[in-house]
Structures are given as structure tokens and as C-alpha cells.
Design a protein around this motif. Structure first.
Motif, short mmCIF file in Angstrom:
data_model
loop_
_atom_site.label_atom_id
_atom_site.label_comp_id
_atom_site.label_asym_id
_atom_site.label_seq_id
_atom_site.Cartn_x
_atom_site.Cartn_y
_atom_site.Cartn_z
N ASN A 1 0.82 -1.20 0.00
CA ASN A 1 0.00 0.00 0.00
C ASN A 1 0.86 1.25 0.00
O ASN A 1 2.07 1.21 0.13
N SER A 2 0.22 2.39 -0.14
CA SER A 2 0.96 3.65 -0.26
C SER A 2 1.62 4.07 1.04
O SER A 2 2.51 4.91 1.04
N ASP A 3 1.18 3.52 2.20
CA ASP A 3 1.77 3.86 3.48
C ASP A 3 3.10 3.15 3.71
O ASP A 3 3.88 3.56 4.55
N THR A 4 3.35 2.07 2.98
CA THR A 4 4.57 1.30 3.14
C THR A 4 5.72 2.01 2.43
O THR A 4 5.55 2.49 1.32
N SER A 5 6.87 2.08 3.08
CA SER A 5 8.01 2.74 2.46
C SER A 5 9.25 1.87 2.62
O SER A 5 9.31 0.99 3.46
N PHE A 6 10.25 2.16 1.79
CA PHE A 6 11.51 1.45 1.92
C PHE A 6 12.17 1.88 3.23
O PHE A 6 12.01 3.00 3.69
N TYR A 7 12.93 0.97 3.81
CA TYR A 7 13.53 1.20 5.12
C TYR A 7 15.04 1.17 4.98
O TYR A 7 15.59 0.25 4.35
N LYS A 8 15.72 2.15 5.54
CA LYS A 8 17.17 2.18 5.52
C LYS A 8 17.69 1.25 6.63
O LYS A 8 17.39 1.44 7.81
N ILE A 9 18.47 0.27 6.25
CA ILE A 9 18.96 -0.76 7.17
C ILE A 9 19.99 -0.15 8.13
O ILE A 9 20.91 0.54 7.70
N THR A 10 19.83 -0.45 9.42
CA THR A 10 20.72 0.10 10.44
C THR A 10 21.85 -0.89 10.75
O THR A 10 21.82 -2.05 10.34
N LYS B 1 9.27 -0.55 5.63
CA LYS B 1 8.75 -0.06 6.90
C LYS B 1 7.23 -0.05 6.80
O LYS B 1 6.65 0.64 5.97
N ILE B 2 6.58 -0.84 7.66
CA ILE B 2 5.13 -0.95 7.65
C ILE B 2 4.51 0.22 8.40
O ILE B 2 3.56 0.85 7.95
N ASN B 3 5.03 0.49 9.58
CA ASN B 3 4.61 1.64 10.38
C ASN B 3 5.78 2.04 11.27
O ASN B 3 6.89 1.57 11.07
N SER B 4 5.55 2.89 12.25
CA SER B 4 6.66 3.38 13.06
C SER B 4 7.30 2.29 13.91
O SER B 4 8.41 2.45 14.39
N ASN B 5 6.62 1.14 14.10
CA ASN B 5 7.13 0.08 14.97
C ASN B 5 7.44 -1.23 14.26
O ASN B 5 7.89 -2.17 14.90
N ALA B 6 7.19 -1.34 12.96
CA ALA B 6 7.35 -2.64 12.30
C ALA B 6 8.05 -2.50 10.95
O ALA B 6 7.76 -1.59 10.18
N VAL B 7 8.98 -3.43 10.70
CA VAL B 7 9.74 -3.47 9.45
C VAL B 7 9.79 -4.92 8.98
O VAL B 7 9.90 -5.84 9.79
N ILE B 8 9.70 -5.12 7.68
CA ILE B 8 9.85 -6.46 7.09
C ILE B 8 11.16 -6.49 6.30
O ILE B 8 11.45 -5.58 5.53
N PHE B 9 11.95 -7.56 6.54
CA PHE B 9 13.19 -7.80 5.79
C PHE B 9 13.00 -9.06 4.96
O PHE B 9 12.61 -10.10 5.50
N ILE B 10 13.28 -9.00 3.68
CA ILE B 10 13.27 -10.18 2.81
C ILE B 10 14.73 -10.57 2.62
O ILE B 10 15.53 -9.79 2.11
N CYS B 11 15.09 -11.79 3.08
CA CYS B 11 16.49 -12.20 3.13
C CYS B 11 16.74 -13.51 2.40
O CYS B 11 15.85 -14.36 2.28
N THR B 12 17.99 -13.67 1.97
CA THR B 12 18.48 -14.95 1.47
C THR B 12 19.73 -15.28 2.27
O THR B 12 20.29 -14.45 2.96
N GLY B 13 20.17 -16.48 2.16
CA GLY B 13 21.35 -16.91 2.88
C GLY B 13 21.33 -18.43 2.92
O GLY B 13 21.07 -19.08 1.92
N HIS B 14 21.57 -18.99 4.11
CA HIS B 14 21.49 -20.44 4.28
C HIS B 14 20.10 -20.93 3.86
O HIS B 14 19.95 -21.99 3.28
N GLU B 15 19.09 -20.14 4.18
CA GLU B 15 17.72 -20.42 3.74
C GLU B 15 17.03 -19.09 3.48
O GLU B 15 17.34 -18.09 4.09
N LEU C 1 10.49 -10.22 10.53
CA LEU C 1 9.62 -9.13 10.94
C LEU C 1 10.22 -8.51 12.19
O LEU C 1 10.47 -9.20 13.17
N LYS C 2 10.52 -7.23 12.12
CA LYS C 2 11.16 -6.52 13.24
C LYS C 2 10.13 -5.61 13.90
O LYS C 2 9.48 -4.81 13.24
#
Length: 84
Positions: A2-11, A28-42, A47-48
Motif C-alpha cells: 500500500n501507499s503507506d509502506t516505504s523502503f527502510y534504511k537498514i541500520t 517499513k510498515i509503520n513506526s514500529n514494524a519493518v519487514i526484511f526479505i532475506c536470502t542466505g542459508h535459507e 519481521l522486526k
């Protein structure tokens, strides 16, 4: 997305916690939640949740993703109908 979701700068804390994982995207979903899409071992999603002096990372496996989506859609429908 949605339009409220924005890219998040990784800390630095995110990079330390997600060590050995390649972060493909972060939203960044809202002021308290962030989603990371990751690859690696799996491949997985993290969800942060962050509140004052409390940061939590929750791993969501690909196998569980469909169940999360299904139950969140159900909860959304229930709330839309006024909780009935």
C-alpha cells in the motif's frame, strides 16, 4: 504494497542481527514494524518490532508464510465486518 509502506534504511543493529544473510529488500510498515526479505542459508522473511528499549526480530519461514497470510486476511475480514 500500500501507499503507506516505504523502503527502510537498514541500520547497523539490523546488519549485526541479520549477519550472514543477504537482505534483498526492507519495508517499513509503520513506526514500529519493518519487514526484511532475506536470502542466505535459507530464504526467509524477518519481521522486526521496535519499541522504546525493546527490539525483536521474528523469523517467518517460507512454509509458514501462507498460513500467516491466510490468518491475517481472515482477521482483516473480521475487523471489516465490525468484529462479528
Amino acid at each position: 504494497m500500500n501507499s503507506d509502506t516505504s523502503f527502510y534504511k537498514i541500520t547497523l543493529v539490523d546488519r549485526i542481527f541479520l549477519f550472514r544473510k543477504k537482505i534483498l529488500n526492507s519495508f517499513k510498515i509503520n513506526s514500529n514494524a519493518v519487514i526484511f526479505i532475506c536470502t542466505g542459508h535459507e530464504d526467509c522473511i524477518y519481521l522486526k518490532f521496535s519499541y522504546a528499549s525493546n527490539v525483536q526480530y521474528h523469523k517467518i519461514q517460507n512454509d509458514d508464510l501462507e498460513a500467516y497470510i491466510e490468518y491475517l486476511e481472515f482477521a482483516k475480514d473480521v475487523l471489516r465486518k465490525g468484529g462479528r
